[in-house]
Design a protein around this motif. Structure first.
Motif, PDB file in Angstrom:
ATOM      1  N   THR A  96       0.824  -1.211   0.000  1.00 22.77           N
ATOM      2  CA  THR A  96       0.000   0.000   0.000  1.00 22.77           C
ATOM      3  C   THR A  96       0.858   1.261   0.000  1.00 22.77           C
ATOM      4  OG1 THR A  96      -0.105  -0.015   2.401  1.00 22.77           O
ATOM      5  CG2 THR A  96      -1.847  -1.160   1.239  1.00 22.77           C
ATOM      6  N   ARG A 131     -17.425  -2.002   8.852  1.00 21.11           N
ATOM      7  CA  ARG A 131     -16.135  -1.307   8.777  1.00 21.11           C
ATOM      8  C   ARG A 131     -15.547  -1.008  10.149  1.00 21.11           C
ATOM      9  NH1 ARG A 131     -15.208   2.072   3.469  1.00 21.11           N
ATOM     10  NH2 ARG A 131     -15.885   0.440   2.067  1.00 21.11           N
ATOM     11  N   SER A 132     -16.411  -0.812  11.126  1.00 23.09           N
ATOM     12  CA  SER A 132     -15.858  -0.548  12.448  1.00 23.09           C
ATOM     13  C   SER A 132     -15.406  -1.842  13.119  1.00 23.09           C
ATOM     14  CB  SER A 132     -16.883   0.183  13.309  1.00 23.09           C
ATOM     15  OG  SER A 132     -18.131  -0.452  13.231  1.00 23.09           O
ATOM     16  N   PRO A 135     -11.132  -3.877  11.684  1.00 22.18           N
ATOM     17  CA  PRO A 135      -9.758  -3.855  12.178  1.00 22.18           C
ATOM     18  C   PRO A 135      -9.437  -4.962  13.167  1.00 22.18           C
ATOM     19  CG  PRO A 135     -10.592  -1.634  12.064  1.00 22.18           C
ATOM     20  CD  PRO A 135     -11.744  -2.540  11.737  1.00 22.18           C
TER      21      PRO A 135
ATOM     22  N   TYR B  29      -3.972  -1.288  10.631  1.00 20.39           N
ATOM     23  CA  TYR B  29      -4.973  -0.249  10.442  1.00 20.39           C
ATOM     24  C   TYR B  29      -4.446   0.840   9.524  1.00 20.39           C
ATOM     25  CZ  TYR B  29      -8.560   3.141  11.364  1.00 20.39           C
ATOM     26  OH  TYR B  29      -9.586   4.024  11.205  1.00 20.39           O
ATOM     27  N   VAL B  30      -3.184   1.224   9.790  1.00 15.66           N
ATOM     28  CA  VAL B  30      -2.624   2.337   9.011  1.00 15.66           C
ATOM     29  C   VAL B  30      -2.276   1.897   7.600  1.00 15.66           C
ATOM     30  CG1 VAL B  30      -0.712   3.954   8.859  1.00 15.66           C
ATOM     31  CG2 VAL B  30      -1.788   3.494  11.066  1.00 15.66           C
ATOM     32  N   TYR B  33      -5.976  -1.636   6.339  1.00 17.41           N
ATOM     33  CA  TYR B  33      -7.429  -1.436   6.308  1.00 17.41           C
ATOM     34  C   TYR B  33      -7.790  -0.069   5.740  1.00 17.41           C
ATOM     35  CZ  TYR B  33      -7.033  -5.349   9.484  1.00 17.41           C
ATOM     36  OH  TYR B  33      -6.717  -6.540  10.051  1.00 17.41           O
ATOM     37  N   LYS B  34      -7.110   0.961   6.296  1.00 15.09           N
ATOM     38  CA  LYS B  34      -7.499   2.298   5.892  1.00 15.09           C
ATOM     39  C   LYS B  34      -7.252   2.539   4.400  1.00 15.09           C
ATOM     40  CE  LYS B  34      -5.962   6.127   7.787  1.00 15.09           C
ATOM     41  NZ  LYS B  34      -5.569   7.157   8.769  1.00 15.09           N
ATOM     42  N   PRO B  35      -5.998   2.324   3.948  1.00 12.44           N
ATOM     43  CA  PRO B  35      -5.770   2.601   2.513  1.00 12.44           C
ATOM     44  C   PRO B  35      -6.598   1.715   1.596  1.00 12.44           C
ATOM     45  CG  PRO B  35      -3.832   1.604   3.516  1.00 12.44           C
ATOM     46  CD  PRO B  35      -4.758   1.938   4.618  1.00 12.44           C
ATOM     47  N   LEU B  37      -9.511   0.275   2.190  1.00 15.07           N
ATOM     48  CA  LEU B  37     -10.921   0.676   2.194  1.00 15.07           C
ATOM     49  C   LEU B  37     -11.106   1.980   1.422  1.00 15.07           C
ATOM     50  CD1 LEU B  37     -12.210  -0.210   5.751  1.00 15.07           C
ATOM     51  CD2 LEU B  37     -12.449  -1.443   3.613  1.00 15.07           C
ATOM     52  N   ARG B  38     -10.121   2.891   1.625  1.00 19.10           N
ATOM     53  CA  ARG B  38     -10.217   4.149   0.891  1.00 19.10           C
ATOM     54  C   ARG B  38     -10.153   3.878  -0.615  1.00 19.10           C
ATOM     55  NH1 ARG B  38      -5.638   7.384   1.358  1.00 19.10           N
ATOM     56  NH2 ARG B  38      -5.569   6.758   3.528  1.00 19.10           N
TER      57      ARG B  38
END
Lengths: 315, 169, 83
Positions: A96, A131-132, A135, B29-30, B33-35, B37-38
């Motif tokens: 990512t 979504r919550s 994680p 998370y950083v 998941y975050k990227p 999902l974004r």
């Protein structure tokens, strides 16, 4: 013969070559298997030798301490856990680092993993809240799975150092592995189970407030003077509490037992027949790691889903 | 406690694992998941956008097509009416021309007839004139020869009859 | 919830039964040692543990049985269903 080969189509030639290669591989595997049979513990026993190629496996449920930094004892399972975390972190960071709308290979892998987990969460808890929940649930899954899978690397049985211990009044030299699958350390499943427990209760209280605690403690009938019904209620609440707590135990030992059993299975299989024989078990352990991760994450998810559902009846 | 120790329970290790889990949670998370999902949202938005754009384009195309069709129909109708008009004009012109030609012919005919009439009248007059002369001449001759009454009459009658025949034709 | 989630909820049933009975036995054992009534409370403990275990199991399975009866999805009640 040469002419016949010359006139054959290329595809047929390739397929013939493939068949020959397959045959060769099968023979090589068979030879390895036989070699394993002879050199392993089984062969040694038949041939009347003392020991096979590998030393006798030493099974110890408690993970061994391999490092001690200023009184902080680090166990081999912790090292393995760090390795797994490192691998996972590297994977996701590389994937990512610069994301593209049209994903590359690595990005696709991570996207598939995250999307799969998201769908898994969605299937239980619904799209709105998925979504919550992703994680923690996803991390539980990846934590368990990667810890189980990374322990299948061949460096795990290879990196050992001998240590002499006294066992049964007898000096004995055992090989202590430098790395050991984290799941085989009771603390790892226990830590996860506690996290899962705290998570479930946290969501229950957060979503339902005090009504959630009312599940465990219902003094209502007792306060209103209905003594018998009141005691039944208290008893039922206690039962709920007990089953909630027992969940920690069942979570812990399910994972611990499965991981440890897998580890021992591989150890014994390689000990009995060193080559080839253990390969199917490695495949099995790959599957077990996946399934256990799925179960751990799924159970946490399901119990959270139950905890956040408003309960009917007495409050 | 002894048993659980034998199973490997060790509080520091337990805490290490918990911390590890939380660290991993943070990392994932950083970085996962975050990227991801974004990215999913971005992609979904993109797809929605492009679908909408395609829908719009399709609508516009349909509209343009309809417009064109309408214009075409209008043009065709116009052409048709023009053609019809031309045809009518041509028809009117033809009829008019025919009429005029007919009238012309009529006029010519009339004139010819009148001329003929006049000529005939003239001729008749002349004939009659001649005839009178002839009659006078004949009378003179008769008078000279001294014709009897009856022969006079017969003569005049005959002459008149003849002249009547002439006039009648 | 999908079908497998319902089955997952019973994944810890065995532990529940075992630990309930075990708790009864241990409690009875210590009570016996304390009061000197050697076999009494251990038997009472076994009985109590078993009753508690089966009552708990009944409460967990109850929503599933109501689902069977109604032929639909089980109601999401709090009654039981913790394992």
């Amino acid at each position: 013969m040469a002419e016949a080969r010359g006139t054959a189509t290329p595809a047929a030639a390739v397929s013939r070559r493939g068949t020959r290669l397959l045959l060769f591989a099968a023979v090589a595997l068979l030879a390895l298997f036989l070699a394993g049979l002879v050199t392993g513990a089984i062969g040694a026993a038949f041939l009347g030798k003392d020991a096979g190629l590998l030393p006798r496996p030493h099974v110890q449920l408690a993970a061994e301490e391999v490092l001690n930094i200023g009184g902080l004892s680090l166990r081999n399972t912790v090292l393995s856990n760090w390795l797994a975390m490192l691998a996972l972190a590297l994977l996701v960071i590389l994937a990512t680092r610069n994301m593209k709308l049209v994903p590359g290979r690595l990005q696709s892998v991570v996207e598939i993993i995250v999307e799969g987990l998201l769908q898994f969460v969605e299937s239980v808890i619904g799209q709105a809240k998925a979504r919550s929940f992703l994680p923690i649930i996803g991390t539980i899954f990846l934590f368990v799975a990667f810890n189980a899978w990374i322990a299948l690397l061949p460096i795990y049985p290879a990196l050992v150092f001998p240590e002499s211990v006294v066992e049964g009044g007898q000096q004995e030299v055992i090989n202590v592995p430098l790395l050991r699958s984290a799941g085989t350390d009771l603390n790892m499943p226990l830590a996860l189970a506690l996290v899962s427990f705290v998570y479930v209760e946290f969501w229950g209280i957060r979503t339902l407030g005090f009504a959630y605690l009312g599940k465990f403690f219902r003094p209502g009938n007792l306060l209103r003077g209905r003594v018998f019904q009141g005691f039944i209620d208290l008893f039922v609440g206690l039962l709920e509490l007990i089953s909630e707590l027992i969940r920690i135990v069942s979570f812990t030992f399910r994972l611990f037992g499965n991981m440890t059993a897998g580890e021992i299975l591989l150890l014994v299989a390689s000990f009995l027949v060193p080559f080839v024989f253990a390969v199917p078990f490695y495949g099995l352990e790959l599957l077990v790691g996946f399934v256990q991760a799925l179960i751990f994450a799924g159970l946490t998810l399901v119990f959270t889903a139950v905890a956040i559902t408003p309960h009917e009846g007495e409050h | 406690m002894e048993g659980i120790q034998k199973l490997g329970f060790h509080l520091p290790t337990l805490i290490i694992f918990m911390v590890n889990f939380l660290v991993l949670l943070g990392i994932l998370y950083v970085f996962a998941y975050k990227p991801v999902l974004r990215m999913l949202d971005t992609r979904a938005g993109r797809i929605k956008e492009s679908v909408e754009a395609a829908e719009r384009a399709k609508q516009q195309a349909a509209q343009a097509h309809e417009e064109m069709q309408k214009q075409l129909a209008q043009a065709r109708a116009e052409g048709q009416s023009l053609l019809e008009q031309a045809r009518q004009q041509a028809e009117a012109y033809r009829r008019e021309e025919q009429e005029r030609a007919r009238q012309q012919v009529e006029v010519y005919l009339q004139r010819a007839r009148q001329e003929i009439q006049a000529e005939r009248d003239a001729a008749l007059d002349e004939v009659r004139h001649h005839f009178a002369d002839l009659a006078v001449l004949a009378a003179e001759r008769i008078l000279e020869r001294s014709v009897d009454r009856e022969s006079h009459r017969r003569l005049i009658e005959k002459v008149l009859e003849e002249s009547g025949t002439l006039r009648r034709s | 919830m999908p079908w497998w989630a319902w089955s997952l909820r019973f994944a810890g049933l065995g532990w529940y039964i075992a630990l309930c009975i075990l708790a009864g036995i241990v409690g009875g054992y210590f009570l016996d040692r304390w009061l000197g009534t050697k076999p009494l409370f251990i038997l009472v403990g076994i009985l109590l543990g078993t009753v508690v275990a089966f009552y708990g199991v009944y409460r967990m399975v109850a929503p599933l049985m109501s689902m069977e009866k109604n032929g639909g999805s089980p109601r999401n009640s709090n009654t039981g269903s913790r394992s």
